[in-house]
Structure formats: structure tokens, C-alpha cells
Write a protein that holds these residues in place. Structure first.
Motif: not given
Length: 458
Positions: A193-214
Motif C-alpha cells: 500500500a505504501f508503494l501503491g500510494s506513491l504510484w497514485k501520487l505520481g512519484y514514479f512518473k520518471d519511469g517508462k509506463p506499461g511494464g518497465d517502471i513496474e
């Protein structure tokens, strides 16, 4: 706050966890609170937005770890795999590197709280000192490592509580209980849930979506988190949270078996759903989990084998005896895709649908107790009827009955089209005492040739 569910490019049928828009108003964060106080509250949880979002995030991460069919520079078919120690862990994007440093800092507190040398049967009391250090410093840690745009997400106006209050609760909940001196799947869920919260708040936007950042989140953050937790367990002899007995998959963790089995499934293209059977070419056989020397070799590359390796670190004796469910799974003949499908179903049934686990999950706005308007009302299945009536009650032993009604239509059930004797999403309960045909590699195992009597949930 509501936002439309986002989907992966060219894969509209594969939902991903929403990313909130900070310009939308209001951003009403709340201090996470306990909502699951009695057994019947679990049924409400299974129709909540939090349950929906947990399911979406797990399936999103799971699918990202599946091998991919790609073309090389010469246009030839090639298979891409995602292993521990790859660039997703060693050369990740900045957001992931920062979280790695955060975890390393948290781990360093162990040196400030060495284990107590006095005799003690359950748990080392010095864990409370370590946990207190983390609790005292967590606000400072988050302010040091996470950007203000995440901690103070939303329009600039006087607001209390902040996004930070929810993030802090899930991070702190991810490292066990100082009161009970234990760690288990509920704490692992809190870190998710900590990681999911960061995802929702846009923290991982520097990664390529659709698989790479995950993949970077799993290999670069979640696996390092598990290493910290495993050191805590070994240092402070933390007890398993709850009493799993022979019906549990693992004393402490579950999610590495999901993502680790995904690493070994049949390769897919970016537009294909998760395979429900089959394995990666030249993948290790499931039966090889019983060979310690092979596990030692594979634990450096695969999360499933890494988790098995930790079991071997802390337990002695025949594998079928101390880990009967994992042993039973090792006899599956339809490949790692079948195992991965079963792991998803089992996680839904044995973790998210069980009061002793989810009673400790806290709900805010990021993972909300509000009802999901699209949720299916859960039927009175074996899992619902076996919940304790109060938070202090011990759950009754598993029933040998088989549920007949449809279960909750979990996000992962829809994504993998899984069904079982109790309907989609909620598999049947493993019932004790049923005879089982042992896999051929185990029929002579154990004292006097007697093997386990458990049955895999698929």
C-alpha cells in the motif's frame, strides 16, 4: 478523490492503478484508521475501493514480471526476462534509487539496536528499540527522501492531514509489530500500500509506463524491502504473524511467490493477457524447489526461489514437512503459468479474505474504505462464514465444506478469467484430512515414506 482508471498502451483490457491529478480539488487526505474490527467487516472490505485498488496493483505488477516476446535488432524473435540483479535493480530510475537508499537507511538502524542477549523464547525485545527508532525518525526520513509534490500533494492551501500522514502509516506498518514481536503477510500488504500510494501520487512518473517502471518497483524496491525484513526476522527472531500451521504457504511472506512465479511463465507479447499455463523455455522445474543446492543457485535470479531460500535459512528438516503447501505446489505439471494463477487466487483467499490478516490494515483516502460502486456483493462462502465475530476471537478451524455460491469478482479474477468451486476470485477453502496423490518426486520422501496430506488450492 476519483480519477479514471488508466490502462496500458494498446492493452485496454489490462487496468493499472490510477494516478491522481494534483490540480483536482479537493484533495482530502485523512489519517488512516482501522475499519475491520469484526469478522463480518471482511465482507465489506471485499467491496471497498481499497480492495479493488490492491487487486489492480497486484495484477499490474504481476503481469509486468512475465517474460516478453520481442524482436532483436535484426528482427529475429527473442525472449526478454526480468531477473534479480538485472538493470531494473542495479540501474533503476531516480525514484527507485531514492527508495533503495531509504530502505538502506531503515536497515542501518539495526546497528543501533543490537539484539538483547538474554534468554527469550519468542521474539527479541530489542526489536522494540529498532521499531521506536524508525517511528521517531520516519517523518524526517520521508521529508528527506520524498519530494514535496508527493508529501504535500494537491492544491496549496491549509490542509491537515496531508498525503504524508497516509504514506507514513503504510510505511511504518510494513515492518512488523513491535507489540507482538512478529511479522507477516499483513505487514507485507502494508508496504504494498505504501508503494501503491506513491504510484497514485505520481512519484514514479520518471519511469517508462506499461511494464518497465513496474519491474523496477518489484526488483528494485520490493525485493530489497524483503531483504531488510528477512534481516529483521533473523536478527530479532520475529515470530510469524498469526498461526498458519500446515495451511499456510509461508510463515512470513506471500507476494514474492506471485511475482517469482510470474518471472518463469510462458512469454507473452505486450498485448496478451497473463498465461494460465506453460513455462519459460529452460525454466527450472517446480519440483526443484526441494533441492537446496539448486535453490541456492536460483535464489540469485528469481523471487520465488529467493523466498524458498530464506525458508531453508531458518528451517531444518524435510521440505515437505515444514512447507507442505509449497511442496504440494512443486508437483504441478502444467508449468509456472498454472502456479502463478493459483498464487493469485490463493492470495485473494488466504490473505485478503482472512480476518486475522486484514484486520490490521488501515484505511485513508488513498486506500479507501468507501464502497466500490462496481463491486459484486460477496456471497456467503466458506471464507465469510469462517470469520471470527470479534477482533479478539480466534478463527475456527477450516471447514471441510465446499462453498457453492459465486465469490467476489476480484480485479485479478476478472483479469485472468479464473474460476473455482466457489466461483471467480475466491477459490475453495483447503480442507484438512483429504487424501492427496503425491508428485512422483516425493512419494518416497519423509519418515517412513509418509508425505504431506495437504492439497494445493488449484
Amino acid at each position: 478523490m476519483e480519477a479514471p482508471k488508466q490502462t496500458q498502451p494498446n492493452a485496454a483490457s489490462f487496468p493499472v492503478l490510477e494516478i491522481w491529478d494534483p490540480s483536482k480539488s479537493p484533495c482530502m487526505f485523512i489519517k488512516p484508521v482501522k475499519q475491520i474490527n469484526e469478522g463480518p467487516d471482511v465482507a465489506k472490505f471485499l467491496t471497498s475501493k481499497a480492495y479493488r485498488d490492491i487487486g489492480i496493483f497486484v495484477m499490474q505488477l504481476n503481469r509486468a514480471m512475465c517474460p516478453r516476446k520481442i524482436k532483436d535488432d535484426d528482427g529475429k524473435d527473442k525472449i526478454q526476462t526480468f531477473q534479480l540483479g538485472s538493470e531494473y535493480e542495479t540501474q533503476p530510475v531516480l525514484s527507485v534509487r531514492i527508495l533503495q537508499t531509504l530502505l538502506a537507511t531503515i536497515e542501518s538502524y539495526i546497528d543501533e539496536a543490537p539484539p538483547d542477549q538474554g534468554p527469550r523464547r519468542f521474539g527479541n525485545i530489542s526489536f522494540r528499540k529498532w521499531y521506536q527508532l524508525l517511528e521517531d525518525r520516519i517523518k524526517e526520513l520521508l521529508e528527506k527522501f520524498l519530494p514535496d509534490s508527493v508529501l504535500n500533494f494537491g492544491p496549496r492551501y491549509e490542509r491537515k492531514p496531508r498525503a504524508m500522514d497516509e504514506i507514513k502509516s503504510y510505511l511504518l506498518g510494513g515492518f512488523g509489530s513491535a507489540q507482538r514481536l512478529d511479522y507477516g503477510t499483513g505487514h507485507e500488504l502494508s508496504f504494498l500500500a505504501f508503494l501503491g500510494s506513491l504510484w497514485k501520487l505520481g512519484y514514479f512518473k520518471d519511469g517508462k509506463p506499461g511494464g518497465d517502471i513496474e519491474r523496477s518497483i518489484i526488483l528494485g524496491v520490493f525485493e530489497p524491502y524483503l531483504r531488510v525484513v528477512r534481516r529483521l526476522i533473523l536478527t530479532y527472531t520475529l515470530e510469524p504473524a498469526g498461526s498458519h500451521g500446515v495451511w499456510g504457504l509461508d510463515d512470513h511472506s506471500f507476494q514474492p511467490y506471485i511475482y517469482g512465479s510470474a518471472q518463469l511463465t510462458r512469454p507473452i507479447s505486450d498485448s496478451e493477457p497473463m498465461p494460465l499455463e506453460g513455462s519459460l523455455p529452460r525454466a527450472p522445474k517446480p519440483a526443484q524447489v526441494v533441492k537446496p543446492e539448486y535453490v541456492e543457485q536460483e535464489r540469485k535470479r528469481n523471487m520465488y526461489f529467493s523466498a524458498i531460500g530464506f525458508i531453508n535459512d531458518v528451517k531444518k528438516g524435510p521440505f515437505w514437512e515444514h512447507s507442505p503447501i509449497l511442496f504440494d505446489i512443486s508437483g504441478i505439471k502444467d508449468g509456472w503459468g498454472k502456479i502463478n494463477k493459483g498464487m493469485i487466487k490463493m492470495y485473494n483467499a488466504e490473505v485478503l479474505s482472512k480476518f486475522p490478516v486484514v484486520q490490521h490494515f488501515y484505511f485513508g483516502s488513498l486506500f479507501s474504505w468507501e464502497q466500490d460502486p462496481d463491486a459484486t456483493i460477496p456471497q456467503q462462502t466458506i471464507h465469510m462464514s469462517n470469520q471470527p465475530n470479534t477482533s479478539t476471537s480466534m478463527p475456527p478451524p477450516p471447514s471441510s465444506s465446499t462453498a457453492t455460491g459465486p465469490g467476489t469478482a476480484a480485479p485479478w479474477a476478472q483479469a485472468t478469467s479464473m474460476t473455482g468451486p466457489s466461483g471467480p476470485g475466491i477459490p475453495y477453502s483447503r480442507a484438512p484430512g483429504h487424501p492427496v496423490t503425491l508428485p512422483s518426486h516425493a512419494r518416497s520422501g519423509g519418515a517412513g515414506g509418509q508425505g504431506p496430506t495437504t492439497r494445493a488450492p488449484w
